[in-house]
Design an enzyme around this catalytic site. Structure first.
Site, mmCIF file in Angstrom:
data_model
loop_
_atom_site.group_PDB
_atom_site.id
_atom_site.type_symbol
_atom_site.label_atom_id
_atom_site.label_comp_id
_atom_site.label_asym_id
_atom_site.label_seq_id
_atom_site.Cartn_x
_atom_site.Cartn_y
_atom_site.Cartn_z
ATOM 1 N N ARG A 1 0.840 -1.187 0.000
ATOM 2 C CA ARG A 1 0.000 0.000 0.000
ATOM 3 C C ARG A 1 0.878 1.241 0.000
ATOM 4 N NH1 ARG A 1 -3.616 -2.124 -1.836
ATOM 5 N NH2 ARG A 1 -5.763 -2.380 -1.125
ATOM 6 N N GLU B 1 -2.476 8.693 -5.417
ATOM 7 C CA GLU B 1 -2.613 8.148 -6.767
ATOM 8 C C GLU B 1 -3.736 8.850 -7.497
ATOM 9 O OE1 GLU B 1 -3.061 3.901 -6.427
ATOM 10 O OE2 GLU B 1 -1.137 3.653 -5.421
ATOM 11 N N HIS C 1 -0.160 0.877 -10.025
ATOM 12 C CA HIS C 1 -1.061 0.060 -9.200
ATOM 13 C C HIS C 1 -1.701 -1.053 -10.033
ATOM 14 C CE1 HIS C 1 -3.415 0.384 -5.189
ATOM 15 N NE2 HIS C 1 -3.305 -0.868 -5.561
#
Length: 316
Positions: A234, A263, A282
């Site tokens: 994460r 993000e 991601h």
């Protein structure tokens, strides 16, 4: 007819099965993932009975307006964007899909290990710029791999490491014993031992109060100067400004991540100045197999809750 809003951009991308599950249960669905707009989401979410959520936050004040909402199904494993206590108070079920993307994320983590160690993406970019240059990398074979966390994904990374005859050090405060499968090459130890003795450290923990900025300047400087840091867990576990300063000053041979604290990643992040900082957008669970499996479970859980049945992988 019951209605579900889907805000995960990858839901059903690789298979029609999850849509068939919803349709078979008599559920009408609306897809908002591809063109997600937070203000639009806030405006319409109260109209829905179920939510299949991606990575965006679902704030308590918006949740409180949802008088019909019965289930929030996380399209993935991480739950840091969902306010669980508020959902519990409101009687909203929350589910996730653990482990089913474990192979996909483990593949990416090990790909990052190989890539950053051998300079694959670095030399590829140089060649595209017209520079045919030698890059002296490092062997992964027989190195020491440190794993922060030892859940399903980390276990799969360890299995891949075994094929490279790696020694594996593990830090996980919730694990008291290493399963028999791993005992001949995995050692459970403390965080400082992992930090100081690993050639490569790979992060596989959720973002919590105790893990936020776990890898700050002090922690990074305890790593071997020639080590590599990998994060497919994460964003926010690494303190990014500290990482930049350490790498800029020559500490760490490289860092590869699939997650950032914010993000999309800021275009002016100083980390992008560093050739030995590698980032993917991601994509950890983005394999055909993983997306299909996770999407089907989400659809099944929504269908079960809205039809008065018990779902799988209940969090609250």
């Amino acid at each position: 007819m019951k209605k579900v809003l889907v805000t995960s951009r990858s839901f059903g991308k690789t298979s029609p099965k999850p849509f068939a599950v919803l349709e078979g249960a008599g559920i009408e669905y609306t897809l908002m993932g591809g063109d997600f707009d937070e203000e639009k989401f806030k405006e319409v979410i109260s109209q829905y009975d179920g939510l299949i959520i991606g990575a965006h936050p679902f704030y308590p004040e918006d949740m409180a307006r949802c008088k019909h909402l019965k289930i929030i199904a996380k399209h993935g494993a991480g739950l840091d964007n969902i306010y669980l206590e508020d959902a519990k108070k409101l009687g909203i079920r929350v589910t996730n899909v653990p482990a089913m993307n474990a192979n996909a994320v483990a593949d990416l983590a090990f790909a990052h290990i190989l890539n950053i160690s051998r300079g694959i993406s670095i030399t590829n970019e140089r060649v595209h710029r017209g520079a045919w240059e030698t890059f002296i990398g490092k062997d992964v074979f027989e190195k020491t791999l440190g794993l922060i966390g030892f859940g399903a994904i980390a276990k799969n990374v360890a299995r891949r490491a075994r094929g490279f005859s790696m020694k594996v050090l593990v830090y996980d405060p919730f694990v008291t014993e290493i399963p028999e499968e791993f005992q001949d090459f995995v050692t459970l130890t403390d965080l400082n031992t992992v930090t100081e003795n690993s050639d490569i450290i790979s992060i596989h923990v959720p973002l919590t109060d105790s893990t936020k900025h776990l890898f700050d300047k002090e922690r990074i400087m305890k790593m071997k100067k020639e080590a590599y840091l990998i994060n497919t867990g994460r964003g926010g576990i690494i303190q990014e400004q500290d990482l930049y300063e350490c790498m800029k000053n020559g500490h760490l041979c490289g860092c590869a991540v699939d997650v950032m604290e914010h993000e999309p990643m800021e275009k002016d992040s100083p980390l992008l100045e560093l050739e030995n900082f590698v980032v993917t957008a991601h994509i950890g669970m983005y394999s055909i197999e993983a997306i299909s499996a996770v999407s089907v479970v989400c659809a099944e859980n929504v269908a079960k809750v809205l039809n008065g049945e018990e779902p799988r992988f209940v969090i609250v």
